[in-house]
Design a protein around this motif. Sequence first.
Motif, mmCIF file in Angstrom:
data_model
loop_
_atom_site.group_PDB
_atom_site.id
_atom_site.type_symbol
_atom_site.label_atom_id
_atom_site.label_comp_id
_atom_site.label_asym_id
_atom_site.label_seq_id
_atom_site.Cartn_x
_atom_site.Cartn_y
_atom_site.Cartn_z
ATOM 1 N N ILE A 59 0.869 -1.129 -0.109
ATOM 2 C CA ILE A 59 -0.218 -0.073 -0.370
ATOM 3 C C ILE A 59 0.859 0.918 0.031
ATOM 4 C CG2 ILE A 59 -1.511 1.182 1.234
ATOM 5 C CD1 ILE A 59 -2.540 -1.490 0.290
ATOM 6 N N ARG A 62 2.650 2.269 -3.304
ATOM 7 C CA ARG A 62 1.029 2.622 -4.278
ATOM 8 C C ARG A 62 0.400 4.215 -3.997
ATOM 9 N NH1 ARG A 62 -2.812 2.397 -8.161
ATOM 10 N NH2 ARG A 62 -5.203 2.845 -7.170
ATOM 11 N N TYR A 84 -5.936 -4.124 -4.669
ATOM 12 C CA TYR A 84 -6.279 -1.888 -4.581
ATOM 13 C C TYR A 84 -7.983 -1.813 -4.550
ATOM 14 C CZ TYR A 84 -1.214 -1.871 -4.619
ATOM 15 O OH TYR A 84 0.126 -2.097 -4.151
#
Length: 293
Positions: A59, A62, A84
């Motif tokens: 995460i 990203r 996601y």
Amino acid sequence: MVDDVSPGSIGQGEPLKGAQLTVTSKSFTENLILGAMIGIAFQAAGADVLDRTGIQGSIGSREAVRKGDADAMYEYTGTAWITYMGNSEPVTDPQAQWRAVRDADLKNGVTWLPQSRLDNTYALAMNQANHKKYRTTTLSQVAALSKSNPSAVTLCVEGEFANRADGLPGMERAYGMNVASSRITQMDTGIIYTQAAKGSCTYGEVYTTDGRIKSMNLVVMDDDKDFFPNYNAAPVVNSKALKRWPAIAGLLDPITKKLDNTVAQELNAKVDVEGEDPHQVALEWMKDEGFVK
């Protein structure tokens, strides 16, 4: 990044001259190498590059690209689609999977560039002795073995794989596999390979591009029902950064086209087996391929 590189087959004319770009990656070997490749390419094209590779978990890196705290990284199509974007069913065709992710992510301010043939997906693998003993080559055969001879099937898996919808629970459902919890051991990734190689567990959860598969002579089971998503690596770029520096796309495309599972296994092994530095491995490969000088 302070690599002493100049344009080779990429970066001619230094189209990123004056750019200040940040590259990021996750913290595992392959993604560190891929992140370094982007940074080296940017430098050869004239950019000043800030290195933010090695962020823990999926995460963080990203979000850095999405928010504009970083400009580019290599991401995996299956991770984006399942983790996601919250989809439970993968898209079986790799190119269709990439298109679905690309189209869905545009609204998030993230642009997916064309993907590579590198597909770092999950698999189960066993050592040669157990392969000769049980003769399984597919996950369907592993499922059959788990019913005909339950004591034969023991699994070594990561904690994340044990709980992900695209991991162990989903695989067991898809294949009708029934492995008692007492025969499943959770452990760190690196230990799985050594335990599978020793035969401490019949099957270990592995990544298909990991260099230790080849170095430890493991046999990978074929996902004959195409359960596991495609995890093709592709560059993802913050859309505003790409709009400002459109040369990024043409710069990274030749690199991406060279990436496949064989290349990934070789480069990953240099780090995980031979103990080399991921950034140095990326730099040497970029020079060997003639991308930079």
